[in-house]
Design an enzyme around this catalytic site. Structure first.
Site, PDB file in Angstrom:
ATOM      1  N   CYS A   1      -4.769   5.899  -3.751  1.00  0.00           N
ATOM      2  CA  CYS A   1      -4.062   4.621  -3.842  1.00  0.00           C
ATOM      3  C   CYS A   1      -2.679   4.894  -4.406  1.00  0.00           C
ATOM      4  CB  CYS A   1      -4.818   3.638  -4.726  1.00  0.00           C
ATOM      5  SG  CYS A   1      -3.999   2.038  -4.908  1.00  0.00           S
ATOM      6  N   GLY A   2      -1.657   4.673  -3.576  1.00  0.00           N
ATOM      7  CA  GLY A   2      -0.289   4.994  -3.980  1.00  0.00           C
ATOM      8  C   GLY A   2       0.288   4.031  -4.994  1.00  0.00           C
TER       9      GLY A   2
ATOM     10  N   CYS B   1       0.867  -1.181   0.000  1.00  0.00           N
ATOM     11  CA  CYS B   1       0.000   0.000   0.000  1.00  0.00           C
ATOM     12  C   CYS B   1       0.898   1.224   0.000  1.00  0.00           C
ATOM     13  CB  CYS B   1      -0.913  -0.004   1.219  1.00  0.00           C
ATOM     14  SG  CYS B   1      -1.909   1.496   1.380  1.00  0.00           S
TER      15      CYS B   1
ATOM     16  N   ASN C   1       1.343  -5.409  -6.312  1.00  0.00           N
ATOM     17  CA  ASN C   1      -0.052  -5.823  -6.358  1.00  0.00           C
ATOM     18  C   ASN C   1      -0.617  -5.427  -7.727  1.00  0.00           C
ATOM     19  OD1 ASN C   1      -0.027  -3.072  -5.922  1.00  0.00           O
ATOM     20  ND2 ASN C   1      -1.474  -3.073  -4.245  1.00  0.00           N
TER      21      ASN C   1
ATOM     22  N   GLU D   1     -10.538  -0.131  -5.228  1.00  0.00           N
ATOM     23  CA  GLU D   1      -9.459  -0.898  -4.623  1.00  0.00           C
ATOM     24  C   GLU D   1      -9.913  -2.315  -4.296  1.00  0.00           C
ATOM     25  OE1 GLU D   1      -6.011  -0.126  -1.241  1.00  0.00           O
ATOM     26  OE2 GLU D   1      -7.227   1.514  -2.017  1.00  0.00           O
TER      27      GLU D   1
END
Length: 278
Positions: free
Chosen positions: A222-223, A71, A162, A213
């Site tokens: 969202c990084g 994250c 991810n 997400e």
């Protein structure tokens, strides 16, 4: 359980200092604390843990209890917590995540506490096998058609530890994210599901992003998604390698640098501390 509520560009998590606390069932704990009516209220749970490979270790659980590899907004808050609470005493630290070990540069504010953090997010992983996606494991996915319901999108996919699926739209503010987001998240193309970014291009150096997400629904920021968006913009020839990304919760400064890594700079804010009975 003692906890700290923190947010990075509005992406809020409950943080637990596992140098001092023990969380026996993090999946169930994430579900409980994330509930905005009956819990603390957050996008998930993040554990700040000892590491034998880095200065700290981060484990991140979505609001549905599923564990994610990484994250980007969360890792900035981990770095701020570690410095402000005396776990580390230096402004260049390493953090172990499910996506590997990341290097973070911490920027103190006038009060001596960390105000923002620059994260080396690493290089984007661009093949179907790395993302992962079904199909030719060695192939990249750039502007590939995907039909969902009544629309055909051009998707560009990447992993930042991810999975992410990036879609460019003309009017992101009014786009029905809640309609198409979950259908793409759970599409058979993505064996581990995927995060979905809907992006509007403003100029060669400025974009706006909304994120559906994986395991959490739409979030304010969202990084890792912003990192994937940076790569997707460049791969599609839409922006320069250095952009300002406007998210619902704030702005992130992004750069796909010459060393191949993507760097993200953004805020990290401690909201409050408390205790909850599990």
């Amino acid at each position: 359980m003692k906890f700290t509520k923190m947010q990075g560009a509005g992406n809020d998590y409950v943080y637990v200092n596992c140098f001092e606390e023990t969380v026996a069932d993090p999946r169930q704990t994430a579900i409980q604390v994330s509930n905005r009516n009956f819990g603390i209220g957050s996008d998930g749970l993040i554990l700040i843990m000892p590491s034998d490979k880095a200065d700290v270790r981060m484990r991140m659980f979505n609001s549905d209890g599923s564990e994610s590899e990484m994250c980007g907004n969360g890792i900035r808050c981990v770095a701020k917590y570690a410095y402000d609470h005396g776990i580390v005493s230096k402004t260049e630290i390493s953090a172990e995540t499910g996506a590997g070990i990341l290097t973070l540069h911490l920027v103190p504010g006038s009060d001596g506490r960390i105000a923002k953090v620059r994260v080396n997010m690493g290089p984007p992983r661009l093949t179907r096998g790395e993302i992962p996606m079904t199909g030719d494991a060695a192939a990249q996915v750039v502007a590939e058609p995907l039909t969902v319901l009544d629309r055909t999108f051009r998707i560009t996919c990447a992993s930042m530890g991810n999975p992410h699926c990036v879609i460019f739209v003309d009017d992101v503010e009014n786009f029905p994210v809640a309609t198409y987001g979950p259908l793409i998240e759970n599409h058979e193309l993505f064996p581990r599901r995927t995060n979905v970014e809907f992006v509007q291009i403003f100029s060669r150096t400025e974009v706006r992003q909304r994120t559906w997400e994986r395991g959490a629904g739409e979030t304010l920021a969202c990084g890792t998604g912003s990192s994937a968006v940076t790569a997707a913009c460049v791969l599609n020839g839409l922006t320069e390698k250095k952009i300002l990304n406007h998210l619902l919760g704030g702005d992130l400064e992004m750069e796909w640098a010459e060393d191949g890594n993507i760097y993200m700079t953004g805020p990290a804010v401690e909201v409050f501390n408390g205790e909850i009975e599990l």
